[in-house]
Design a protein around this motif. Structure first.
Motif, short mmCIF file in Angstrom:
data_model
loop_
_atom_site.label_atom_id
_atom_site.label_comp_id
_atom_site.label_asym_id
_atom_site.label_seq_id
_atom_site.Cartn_x
_atom_site.Cartn_y
_atom_site.Cartn_z
N ARG A 143 -4.01 -12.01 -5.29
CA ARG A 143 -2.77 -11.08 -5.11
C ARG A 143 -3.55 -9.35 -4.39
O ARG A 143 -3.03 -8.31 -3.61
N ALA A 144 -4.73 -9.43 -5.37
CA ALA A 144 -5.23 -7.93 -4.60
C ALA A 144 -6.08 -8.05 -3.04
O ALA A 144 -5.51 -6.16 -2.51
N LEU A 145 -5.97 -8.59 -2.42
CA LEU A 145 -5.99 -8.91 -0.69
C LEU A 145 -4.55 -8.44 0.03
O LEU A 145 -4.66 -8.24 1.09
N LEU A 146 -3.19 -9.20 -0.56
CA LEU A 146 -2.05 -9.22 0.00
C LEU A 146 -2.35 -7.65 -0.71
O LEU A 146 -0.92 -6.84 0.88
N ARG A 366 8.15 -5.34 -1.75
CA ARG A 366 7.15 -5.71 -1.09
C ARG A 366 6.06 -6.37 -0.60
O ARG A 366 5.85 -6.59 0.45
N ARG A 367 5.56 -7.26 -1.87
CA ARG A 367 5.44 -8.15 -2.06
C ARG A 367 5.36 -9.05 -0.42
O ARG A 367 5.16 -10.17 0.46
N ARG A 368 6.92 -9.79 -0.67
CA ARG A 368 7.18 -10.46 -0.40
C ARG A 368 7.68 -10.11 1.19
O ARG A 368 7.17 -10.89 2.15
N ALA A 369 7.88 -8.28 1.45
CA ALA A 369 7.68 -8.94 2.49
C ALA A 369 6.26 -8.66 3.58
O ALA A 369 6.19 -9.46 4.95
N ALA A 370 5.29 -8.07 2.76
CA ALA A 370 4.06 -8.19 3.44
C ALA A 370 3.68 -9.49 3.28
O ALA A 370 2.53 -10.23 4.68
N ALA A 371 4.20 -10.76 2.36
CA ALA A 371 3.84 -12.24 2.30
C ALA A 371 3.64 -12.42 4.08
O ALA A 371 3.47 -13.27 4.12
N ILE A 396 4.07 -16.80 -3.50
CA ILE A 396 4.31 -15.90 -4.39
C ILE A 396 5.34 -16.17 -5.35
O ILE A 396 6.49 -16.82 -5.64
N GLU A 397 4.78 -16.30 -6.66
CA GLU A 397 5.63 -16.94 -7.60
C GLU A 397 5.50 -15.56 -9.52
O GLU A 397 4.75 -14.88 -9.15
N ALA A 398 6.88 -16.27 -9.25
CA ALA A 398 7.03 -15.02 -11.16
C ALA A 398 5.57 -15.68 -12.25
O ALA A 398 5.32 -16.61 -12.34
N THR A 399 5.34 -14.65 -12.86
CA THR A 399 4.47 -15.10 -14.01
C THR A 399 4.40 -14.24 -14.94
O THR A 399 5.60 -12.49 -15.03
N GLU A 400 4.07 -13.54 -16.05
CA GLU A 400 3.81 -13.42 -17.32
C GLU A 400 3.48 -11.51 -16.73
O GLU A 400 3.14 -11.56 -15.32
N PRO A 401 4.36 -10.42 -16.92
CA PRO A 401 4.44 -8.79 -16.89
C PRO A 401 2.53 -8.29 -17.03
O PRO A 401 2.36 -8.86 -18.67
N GLU A 404 0.02 -4.90 -13.51
CA GLU A 404 -0.11 -4.59 -11.63
C GLU A 404 1.45 -5.80 -11.24
O GLU A 404 1.51 -6.23 -10.25
N GLY A 405 1.88 -6.18 -12.28
CA GLY A 405 2.84 -6.22 -12.34
C GLY A 405 3.77 -7.64 -12.24
O GLY A 405 2.74 -7.67 -13.29
N VAL A 406 4.34 -8.47 -11.66
CA VAL A 406 5.47 -9.97 -12.17
C VAL A 406 4.97 -10.87 -11.34
O VAL A 406 5.74 -11.62 -10.86
N ASP A 407 3.86 -10.51 -10.46
CA ASP A 407 3.34 -12.09 -9.38
C ASP A 407 1.77 -12.48 -9.24
O ASP A 407 1.41 -11.95 -9.68
N ALA A 408 2.45 -13.81 -9.36
CA ALA A 408 1.18 -14.19 -9.20
C ALA A 408 1.23 -15.06 -7.64
O ALA A 408 2.55 -15.96 -6.82
N VAL A 409 -0.28 -14.77 -7.12
CA VAL A 409 -0.45 -14.81 -5.81
C VAL A 409 -1.21 -15.94 -4.90
O VAL A 409 -2.64 -15.83 -5.52
N SER A 410 -0.64 -16.83 -4.34
CA SER A 410 -1.65 -17.78 -3.83
C SER A 410 -1.60 -17.95 -2.19
O SER A 410 -0.86 -18.03 -1.84
#
Length: 549
Positions: A143-146, A366-371, A396-401, A404-410
């Motif tokens: 997530r930090a890299l994205l 923004r993250r989904r667009a950047a992904a 990108i999947e929803a995770t606990e708030p 740094e947001g509500v997204d889990a990135v892999s």
């Protein structure tokens, strides 16, 4: 930028000093020559956990020193400030190791811990390779890299502030609600106790006053008759005052005929009459003060006992009852205004939560667009690396708030069409993984500066045109940055701006590893060796010259 690496008495290195440069720095050499020792030594001075036995046999201690140039604004300055260490435009790390495993570290000649070294290493160096579990292969950092790729630093900073405000507002509401619930649970007791205290209305100091009054009335029953008899003996015509007055009149009547003989007794009787009059007045006042009836004593005792009983009931001193009553009234008032306060706190918490949710959703968008942009960038890099049929996906999947947001990135990959996608480290083979990592790193490194990137045999398992594409990508990555590559690929080595050969020598029965900077001619021979093996032919030299271009 890593400027100098000095190694003393580490494994098979006696003494070695390397001067690295900006751009693409390449280290080559035969297998077993000691290239991995250089990385182990660098990892040691950076605090990484690695091999336990690093000290050269027979040496008292091993020592590694690394010197970095730090431009203004480099993240290492903040780490140094947090650790209370001196800064500057030069950073000197030094660490020693003894044969028994004891390690000591210095930063700019100030003693420090391995933990501080590791924190510095996170902003100084990136290590990438097939066994890289600290960088791109670590899902916790995706997530930090994205976010870095998308340039979302300011949005994330704002979201962290909203997360803090959201948590503060929720805590304030929950604390107030718990307090109101606590008071509500004892509401019946509070109302009964306040009514009881209001009915009695005890006053500060009343207990002592009632006790004194009661004692006086009890004493009056015992001494009242004697005091009245004493008053009768002092006052009245038959009392001492009356008789003394008669005596004074008789003496004054005859005193003129005795030529002053009775003057002194007359004066004495006058004084005695004055004293008797004052004594009588005092006794009379005492009689009046002690006068009471049985109902008054009974009422005094009832109130005194009621005050003391209420004080015992609530576990306070009698004089504290008035303040205690005020306390209970305050708790009742808190309950009565609690619903209004809770409504306001709930509104504030809801507003803070809505602000966080809106910002988190905007960040997710923004993250989904950047992904999608990152996926396209990586896919664009995979084609020249002969992996045009592979697929790279930023999931990108929803995770606990969180702050740094509500997204889990892999990051997931599929090496062939129709094949199941999965994590980088589990799906790709060695050569494929190297190319995935390189494509991802090239895509992520846009605008990145200040970090030395190290690639450990990332070209393993590839050759020919693919190796040439790897070399080109590494050279591109080194533009405006510093890249160190350990490689067996001549196509990669040919792209180097600075080239060293790692070689192993046996002297007096001892094996030593050495690193030699290569001039133009020596560099041609080294690449020719990499092309043809131990026997360097003219054709190999010609091919090397052609590769170097």
């Amino acid at each position: 930028m890593l400027r100098t690496l000095e190694i003393r008495d580490m494994l098979i290195i006696d003494r070695l000093e390397l001067e690295f440069q900006p751009g693409l720095n390449v280290l080559t050499g035969e297998t077993g020559a000691g290239k991995s020792i250089l990385l182990d030594s660098l990892g040691f001075v950076l605090g990484w956990r690695g091999r336990a036995e690093l000290v050269r046999a027979g040496a008292d201690q091993g020592e590694v020193t690394a010197v970095f140039d730090l431009p203004g604004g480099h993240a290492a300055h903040e780490v140094l400030a947090d650790a209370g260490l001196p800064g500057g435009d030069e950073l000197i790390l030094r660490r020693i190791n003894t044969p028994d495993g004891r390690k000591t570290a210095w930063v700019n000649d100030r003693r420090t811990s391995g933990e501080v070294l590791r924190r510095l290493s996170e902003v100084l160096v990136e290590l990438h390779g097939q066994h890289d579990d600290r960088g791109l292969l670590n899902p916790r950092g995706h997530r930090a890299l994205l976010d870095q790729f998308a340039g979302l630093e300011s949005e994330i900073g704002a979201l962290r502030t909203l997360w803090t405000e959201r948590g503060r507002a929720r805590k304030a509401f929950e604390t107030a609600k718990a307090r109101v619930d606590e008071v509500r649970a004892e509401e019946e007791f509070l109302r009964h106790s306040v009514a009881e205290l209001d009915a009695l209305d005890p006053q500060p100091g009343e207990d002592e006053a009632l006790d004194q009054r009661r004692r006086r009335m009890q004493a009056a029953e015992k001494v009242g008759e004697d005091i009245a008899r004493a008053l009768e003996a002092i006052s009245g015509h038959e009392g001492a005052e009356g008789r003394a007055g008669d005596a004074l009149r008789w003496l004054e009547g005859v005193g003129a005929e005795l030529d002053g003989l009775l003057d002194a007794p007359v004066e004495g009787l006058g004084r005695a009459l004055n004293e008797l009059a004052e004594a009588g007045d005092g006794v009379r006042r005492a009689v009046e003060a002690l006068s009471f009836d049985a109902h008054e004593l009974e009422a005094c005792e009832e109130r005194l006992f009621a005050i003391r009983a209420l004080a015992r009931k609530h576990g306070v001193q009698p004089d504290e009852l008035a303040g205690f009553a005020e306390d209970l009234r305050g708790r009742l008032a808190e309950l009565e205004r609690g619903d209004a306060d809770l409504a306001e706190l709930a509104r504030v918490a809801e507003t803070a939560g809505a602000a966080y949710d809106a910002a988190a959703q905007a960040l997710s968008a923004r993250r989904r667009a950047a992904a999608g942009q990152l996926d396209a960038a990586v896919m664009g890099e995979l084609g020249p690396l002969k992996m045009e049929r592979a697929e790279f996906t930023t999931g990108i999947e929803a995770t606990e708030p969180g702050p740094e947001g509500v997204d889990a990135v892999s990051f997931t990959v599929a090496t062939n069409p129709g094949a199941p996608a999965g994590p980088l480290a589990k799906i790709a083979s060695g050569g494929e993984l190297s190319r995935f990592l390189l494509a991802l790193k090239v895509s992520l490194a846009q605008g990145e500066s200040g970090v030395t990137m190290i690639f450990d045999e990332i070209d393993r398992g590839v050759g020919g045109a693919t190796a040439d594409a790897v070399g080109r990508r590494l050279a591109e990555l080194a533009n405006g940055a510093q890249v160190l590559v350990v490689t067996h690929s001549p196509q990669v080595a040919a792209r180097a701006g600075h080239h060293w050969r790692v070689e192993k020598q046996v002297e007096a029965g001892e094996t030593r590893s050495n690193v030699v900077p290569l001039t133009d001619g020596a560099r041609v021979d080294e690449i020719a060796r990499m092309l043809s093996g131990d026997r360097i032919t003219d054709a190999a030299r010609a091919a090397a010259i052609q590769l170097i271009g």
